[in-house]
Design a protein around this motif. Sequence first.
Motif, short mmCIF file in Angstrom:
data_model
loop_
_atom_site.label_atom_id
_atom_site.label_comp_id
_atom_site.label_asym_id
_atom_site.label_seq_id
_atom_site.Cartn_x
_atom_site.Cartn_y
_atom_site.Cartn_z
N GLN A 192 1.03 -1.02 -0.23
CA GLN A 192 -0.29 -0.15 -0.53
C GLN A 192 0.78 1.21 0.09
O GLN A 192 0.10 2.47 -0.03
CB GLN A 192 -1.17 -0.04 0.68
N ASP A 237 -6.56 -15.22 1.50
CA ASP A 237 -7.07 -13.76 1.10
C ASP A 237 -5.48 -13.20 1.15
O ASP A 237 -4.65 -12.65 2.68
CB ASP A 237 -7.19 -13.21 1.94
N GLU A 257 -1.56 -10.86 0.88
CA GLU A 257 -2.18 -9.23 0.75
C GLU A 257 -1.50 -9.53 -1.07
O GLU A 257 -2.30 -8.18 -1.43
CB GLU A 257 -1.04 -8.40 1.52
N ARG A 269 -5.03 -8.38 -2.62
CA ARG A 269 -5.51 -7.52 -2.90
C ARG A 269 -5.12 -6.35 -3.80
O ARG A 269 -5.53 -5.69 -4.54
CB ARG A 269 -5.06 -6.38 -1.75
N SER A 304 -7.64 -7.91 -9.01
CA SER A 304 -7.54 -8.24 -7.64
C SER A 304 -8.28 -9.17 -7.68
O SER A 304 -9.29 -9.90 -8.72
CB SER A 304 -7.92 -7.05 -6.84
N ARG A 344 -13.93 -9.61 -5.38
CA ARG A 344 -12.84 -8.26 -5.84
C ARG A 344 -13.11 -8.54 -7.15
O ARG A 344 -14.70 -9.56 -7.80
CB ARG A 344 -11.46 -8.65 -5.46
#
Lengths: 331, 331
Positions: free
Chosen positions: A218, B270, B272, B275, B280, B325
């Motif tokens: 991020q 899930d 990282e 995402r 995604s 997603r």
Amino acid sequence: MAEYAGVSAKTVSNVINDYEHVSEQTRAAVKEAIDALGYRVNIAGRQLRKGRTGMIALVVPELDVAYFSELAKHVMTEADRRGMTVLLHQTNGERTRELAALHGFDAQFTDGVILSPLALLPHDLETRDRRLPVVLLGERPWASRTDHVGVDNVRASREATEHLLAGGRRRIAVIGGALRGRQGTDRLRTQGYQQALQAAGLPFDAGLVVPVDAYHWQDGARAAASLLERPERPDALLCLNDHLALGAVRALHEHGVRVPGDVHVVGFDDIEASRFMIPSLTTVAPDKAEIARAAVSLLLQRVEDPAASVHAPQDRTAPHRLIVRESTGGA
Amino acid sequence: MAEYAGVSAKTVSNVINDYEHVSEQTRAAVKEAIDALGYRVNIAGRQLRKGRTGMIALVVPELDVAYFSELAKHVMTEADRRGMTVLLHQTNGERTRELAALHGFDAQFTDGVILSPLALLPHDLETRDRRLPVVLLGERPWASRTDHVGVDNVRASREATEHLLAGGRRRIAVIGGALRGRQGTDRLRTQGYQQALQAAGLPFDAGLVVPVDAYHWQDGARAAASLLERPERPDALLCLNDHLALGAVRALHEHGVRVPGDVHVVGFDDIEASRFMIPSLTTVAPDKAEIARAAVSLLLQRVEDPAASVHAPQDRTAPHRLIVRESTGGA
DNA sequence: CAACATATTTACATCGATGTAATGGCGTGG
DNA sequence: CCACGCCATTACATCGATGTAAATATGTTG
């Protein structure tokens, strides 16, 4: 145990440690007793006597940063090969935790420590207890008297930048870069970048160096998004690790910016994800296996010969190579 | 140490263990001596006496599978909170290594073990030494007398499949699935898949269940590529972990198949990366923090009260949720 | 002041493995 | 038959921390 086999405790110890003067007969008897009772040596007892545990600690900032978990895997494999057990720790980049590691944690149950520091200060290394062997990974910016394994960050970064320049890029941003402060990996990689620019006769724009809080997905996404708000957008991103790079690619995608069409992207570390992302990521690949091998080997040298603690500190530079993939228009 | 402070060794011990009847004066003197000499308790000595080390082992198949490194992070955080140190190990899914873990490795330096098994046989659990507390993660297909933490795999998989069906998918392949053999995670998730198909009145095609060697990126890519060679292509992939899914997406991309345009993809775990990938990834997210919390808590219960080893084995099911997603046309 | 309670500190044994040095057995050369 | 050497085994002390129980100090009560 000793009674069961009908011998003294010392004889059991002798069998276990392959002492040569033990009759075949007693050796067999003891081994049978071991099987029968499921006996296993008690490490505590042994260490108390020998002063060694057979364990080394690997201390890294974060395990969910793929570079570190991949490195950890190599270190464990290597340690295993040499009959050592690895105790894995994470510091979250906190100086207190790094210090604790340097000093063998609260207690002494480790024969040595491989530490990848982020927040450590030069002073911390000077005042450490030299009886605990330590190998540092990553950058070793201060002339410390501690063994160290790293890669040539300046050169790696220069090469990566040259690759971007060769691809016709002229406005290259550095995500995760640093211009001042401690002489860390970020500083060195930024230097390599500057060297490449200079060699190409391009101006250096400090505004293109974007610091980040951490080297996570991020943070890369955020940094890339902020760069897109500038009037003059960059045409390439040099990201100081792959998570940053992949996060950045994602952010560019969300803003409708194409990679490599509009912007080229390069990362560092060659984590597995980078091969499979769309587009796949051009990245600087340090030889992790070699880093692990060198670190374990340096450490065990000190562990096995504590007197050598006076030996000059060793410095190993592991090789790296640039892997060109789709994110810079490569294959 | 004791001499430096001018007291007996036992008094030092008393200070360290916060024994109440120590005069402020001596307490101060001892503390000062500790600082002055950089003294730290020797774990070996302590364990020899107390029989506890304050260390627990977390044993997983592979650290570079993100699910496990993320889980490890949570376990370490939780253990830390409870004053324990974690010893991290990987087995590469080898039964011998899993067995070694069950038995506390070669030596005994661990108060308990959290083990995520792959290759273990029911028999191995029956014959283990019950003095070492053990908590199993993942599936616990046999009615073993061992504590266990997992998620409801059948339900999770059914929900994921239902989501694909709701998206209009009719030919859903399962990458990493298993129809026969041990009742592992793969089996259970395949069952959930079958339940969903049945509930929707759709036929089950065993040819759409593709086994894999390991749960890595390239296995997913390979499996997806093989599916594309079939005359009748699937219109969705249920991948039993995110690495498989992301590898599959990459392979589809290389074959010019669009996600979610042509094929929808769902993963598990899930991690990282999911995402941030493009697209995604829709995935089943187990509550890793809760799993870690439950595992550490169950383990410490046994560690702290060894007599409780007779207590009935506990079974905890951690929650999960489906995160929708882009890979299935979601937000 | 005696008797007893409480607080503080310490002596000693102990956990298990192993280094050191000593013991006892056996064979060989003189 | 003795001295000496080699082999196999063991007694003992030790590593460091701590539980147990005893010793010592300090205070309190009748």
